[in-house]
Enzyme design. Sequence first.
Site, PDB file in Angstrom:
ATOM      1  N   SER A  64       0.833  -1.211   0.000  1.00 14.64           N
ATOM      2  CA  SER A  64       0.000   0.000   0.000  1.00 14.64           C
ATOM      3  C   SER A  64       0.868   1.260   0.000  1.00 14.64           C
ATOM      4  CB  SER A  64      -0.895   0.036   1.240  1.00 14.64           C
ATOM      5  OG  SER A  64      -1.629  -1.159   1.360  1.00 14.64           O
TER       6      SER A  64
HETATM    7  N1  SAH Z   1      -0.338  -5.217   4.085  1.00 15.16           N
HETATM    8  C1  SAH Z   1       0.435  -5.448   2.859  1.00 15.16           C
HETATM    9  C2  SAH Z   1      -0.353  -5.100   1.605  1.00 15.16           C
HETATM   10  C3  SAH Z   1      -1.325  -6.129   1.329  1.00 15.16           C
HETATM   11  S1  SAH Z   1      -1.953  -6.262  -0.316  1.00 15.16           S
HETATM   12  C4  SAH Z   1       1.738  -4.709   2.867  1.00 15.16           C
HETATM   13  O1  SAH Z   1       1.991  -3.950   3.803  1.00 15.16           O
HETATM   14  O2  SAH Z   1       2.535  -4.922   1.942  1.00 15.16           O
HETATM   15  C5  SAH Z   1      -3.191  -7.446   0.068  1.00 15.16           C
HETATM   16  C6  SAH Z   1      -2.695  -8.821   0.411  1.00 15.16           C
HETATM   17  O3  SAH Z   1      -3.818  -9.598   0.815  1.00 15.16           O
HETATM   18  C7  SAH Z   1      -2.074  -9.576  -0.756  1.00 15.16           C
HETATM   19  O4  SAH Z   1      -0.780  -9.990  -0.399  1.00 15.16           O
HETATM   20  C8  SAH Z   1      -2.995 -10.760  -0.974  1.00 15.16           C
HETATM   21  O5  SAH Z   1      -2.324 -11.934  -1.380  1.00 15.16           O
HETATM   22  C9  SAH Z   1      -3.605 -10.924   0.401  1.00 15.16           C
HETATM   23  N2  SAH Z   1      -4.879 -11.638   0.462  1.00 15.16           N
HETATM   24  C10 SAH Z   1      -5.883 -11.665  -0.444  1.00 15.16           C
HETATM   25  N3  SAH Z   1      -6.900 -12.436  -0.016  1.00 15.16           N
HETATM   26  C11 SAH Z   1      -6.530 -12.921   1.204  1.00 15.16           C
HETATM   27  C12 SAH Z   1      -7.143 -13.792   2.151  1.00 15.16           C
HETATM   28  N4  SAH Z   1      -8.338 -14.340   1.936  1.00 15.16           N
HETATM   29  N5  SAH Z   1      -6.459 -14.079   3.284  1.00 15.16           N
HETATM   30  C13 SAH Z   1      -5.224 -13.545   3.521  1.00 15.16           C
HETATM   31  N6  SAH Z   1      -4.605 -12.725   2.659  1.00 15.16           N
HETATM   32  C14 SAH Z   1      -5.242 -12.411   1.515  1.00 15.16           C
END
Ligand code: SAH
Length: 217
Positions: A64
């Site tokens: 993000s």
């Molecule tokens: N917090 C992260 C950004 C996350 S982007 C950072 O600081 O870099 C969103 C993330 O959610 C992705 O890595 C994606 O793979 C994950 N995601 C998507 N669906 C999910 C689920 N059902 N359970 C856990 N993670 C999930």
Amino acid sequence: MMHMNLKYAKESMVNDLVRAGHLRSHAIIRAFMEVPREAFVPKRYRDYAYMDEPLPTGWGQTISAPHMVAMMTELLEPKKKDKVLEIGAGSGYQAAILSKLVKSVLSVELDSRLAHTAEVNLKNAGIGNVRVVTGDGWSGYAEEAPYDKIIVTCATLEMPPALHGQLKNGGIAIAPLGGNFKQMLTRMEKKGSSIVHRNEGGCVFVPLRRRQGTKSV
Ligand code: SAH
């Protein structure tokens, strides 16, 4: 971009986030100064680590933008004794920021390759109080519940019901609620059997996906 001094770039980004009102608390400002964002982006994006932009983490996902990490961290009102659950570890950067402010962070990541990346990034940044587990965050992580705070970093139409159950009474949860292209950043506070919602503005996150075979929401 010219190769730039990352320390200077970081200070300048933090100053901009303070000026814009995204960063307010001293402890959170300090956390932003302490965590090297360049350790959480792929090598080829290092020079861009302190631009206020989302960047690719690999496998179609993104880290993000810093202002969004700042806003969500402030909304979570982190306290030194907090146990935090994160859904969506991605690069591990949001968890790294929180790690400086709370007791421990448990981060659930759907994609095992990203879970591994997050673990490596966190280790390289010298952070020891974050645990990354591979799994579908729709179900939260019951093994270590309840949590003082919950942060969801992928978009979902509704708050996964299990997460409300895993939040302590008086606890705060933050999540981008809405469809694939635009969501409302939502702060939820658990008060007894009810959840008090507050809208905190529009945002755009990658969608929460369900583990193959489970119905997507
Ligand atoms: N917090 C992260 C950004 C996350 S982007 C950072 O600081 O870099 C969103 C993330 O959610 C992705 O890595 C994606 O793979 C994950 N995601 C998507 N669906 C999910 C689920 N059902 N359970 C856990 N993670 C999930």
